[in-house]
Write a protein that holds these residues in place. Structure first.
Motif, PDB file in Angstrom:
ATOM      1  N   LYS A 181     -29.156  61.671  32.570  1.00  0.00           N
ATOM      2  CA  LYS A 181     -27.697  61.717  32.428  1.00  0.00           C
ATOM      3  C   LYS A 181     -27.259  62.812  31.454  1.00  0.00           C
ATOM      4  O   LYS A 181     -26.088  63.148  31.412  1.00  0.00           O
ATOM      5  N   LEU A 182     -28.185  63.364  30.697  1.00  0.00           N
ATOM      6  CA  LEU A 182     -27.857  64.352  29.676  1.00  0.00           C
ATOM      7  C   LEU A 182     -28.256  65.771  30.051  1.00  0.00           C
ATOM      8  O   LEU A 182     -28.150  66.678  29.231  1.00  0.00           O
ATOM      9  N   VAL A 183     -28.727  65.976  31.287  1.00  0.00           N
ATOM     10  CA  VAL A 183     -29.170  67.305  31.707  1.00  0.00           C
ATOM     11  C   VAL A 183     -28.289  67.841  32.834  1.00  0.00           C
ATOM     12  O   VAL A 183     -27.585  67.097  33.500  1.00  0.00           O
ATOM     13  N   THR A 184     -28.396  69.140  33.045  1.00  0.00           N
ATOM     14  CA  THR A 184     -27.679  69.775  34.153  1.00  0.00           C
ATOM     15  C   THR A 184     -28.310  69.334  35.473  1.00  0.00           C
ATOM     16  O   THR A 184     -29.480  68.934  35.497  1.00  0.00           O
ATOM     17  N   PRO A 185     -27.569  69.416  36.569  1.00  0.00           N
ATOM     18  CA  PRO A 185     -28.149  69.041  37.862  1.00  0.00           C
ATOM     19  C   PRO A 185     -29.403  69.843  38.212  1.00  0.00           C
ATOM     20  O   PRO A 185     -30.324  69.322  38.837  1.00  0.00           O
ATOM     21  N   GLU A 186     -29.448  71.094  37.781  1.00  0.00           N
ATOM     22  CA  GLU A 186     -30.623  71.926  38.059  1.00  0.00           C
ATOM     23  C   GLU A 186     -31.855  71.447  37.297  1.00  0.00           C
ATOM     24  O   GLU A 186     -32.982  71.733  37.694  1.00  0.00           O
ATOM     25  N   SER A 187     -31.654  70.728  36.213  1.00  0.00           N
ATOM     26  CA  SER A 187     -32.755  70.272  35.369  1.00  0.00           C
ATOM     27  C   SER A 187     -33.322  68.926  35.788  1.00  0.00           C
ATOM     28  O   SER A 187     -34.346  68.498  35.249  1.00  0.00           O
ATOM     29  N   ALA A 188     -32.684  68.255  36.725  1.00  0.00           N
ATOM     30  CA  ALA A 188     -33.143  66.927  37.140  1.00  0.00           C
ATOM     31  C   ALA A 188     -34.570  66.970  37.679  1.00  0.00           C
ATOM     32  O   ALA A 188     -35.351  66.041  37.470  1.00  0.00           O
ATOM     33  N   GLU A 189     -34.927  68.051  38.353  1.00  0.00           N
ATOM     34  CA  GLU A 189     -36.282  68.181  38.892  1.00  0.00           C
ATOM     35  C   GLU A 189     -37.318  68.279  37.766  1.00  0.00           C
ATOM     36  O   GLU A 189     -38.420  67.738  37.878  1.00  0.00           O
ATOM     37  N   THR A 190     -36.959  68.939  36.668  1.00  0.00           N
ATOM     38  CA  THR A 190     -37.860  69.040  35.525  1.00  0.00           C
ATOM     39  C   THR A 190     -38.106  67.669  34.919  1.00  0.00           C
ATOM     40  O   THR A 190     -39.234  67.341  34.540  1.00  0.00           O
TER      41      THR A 190
END
Length: 142
Positions: free
Chosen positions: A58-67
């Motif tokens: 919930k605290l990351v950008t959508p692009e970071s969800a994969e990480t």
């Protein structure tokens, strides 16, 4: 009404206040510790290191969800061990790039009970629609 009755009513009222106010403060929800972009960084690192991946997402950008998903996969069966070893993250330095709405944060991750340094962490936060989010899509958290 008699004077004794008034005194008793006042005494009961003051007793109720004396008992009620401390109970009110004990049952009130805690004030959020993490406010602002640096607080987001602290909450993100602590959620990630305590295997609370849903809260970290919930605290990351959508692009970071994969990480985050990759980190969750790598941790796998160790998540119970992570939860039993609490950590805390202290921000050492933060630097704002106003032209790009970006904040660079450096901090140190410690074991809570031993105050032993685990590692230094550098994070990038970006402001998206008025909300600060951690940008870790290039795996800069590992």
């Amino acid at each position: 009404m008699k004077a004794k009755t008034r005194v008793r009513i006042i005494f009961l009222f003051l007793t109720a206040l004396a008992i009620g106010f401390p109970l009110l403060f004990l049952t009130a929800p805690p004030v959020p510790r993490h406010l602002g972009p640096e607080g987001i960084a602290v909450a993100f690192v602590e959620n990630l290191t305590n295997a609370n991946f849903e809260a970290a997402r919930k605290l990351v950008t959508p692009e970071s969800a994969e990480t985050i998903h990759l980190f969750e996969t790598l941790v796998g069966s160790q998540s119970d061990e992570l939860k039993s070893r609490p950590t805390h993250f202290n921000v050492s330095r933060s630097e704002m790039n106003l032209a790009q709405d970006t904040l660079f944060i450096e901090g140190k991750l410690f074991f809570s009970n031993k105050h032993k340094l685990i590692r230094k962490i550098k994070l990038v936060l970006v402001n998206r629609e008025g909300r600060w989010l951690v940008d870790c899509h290039d795996n800069n958290i590992f």
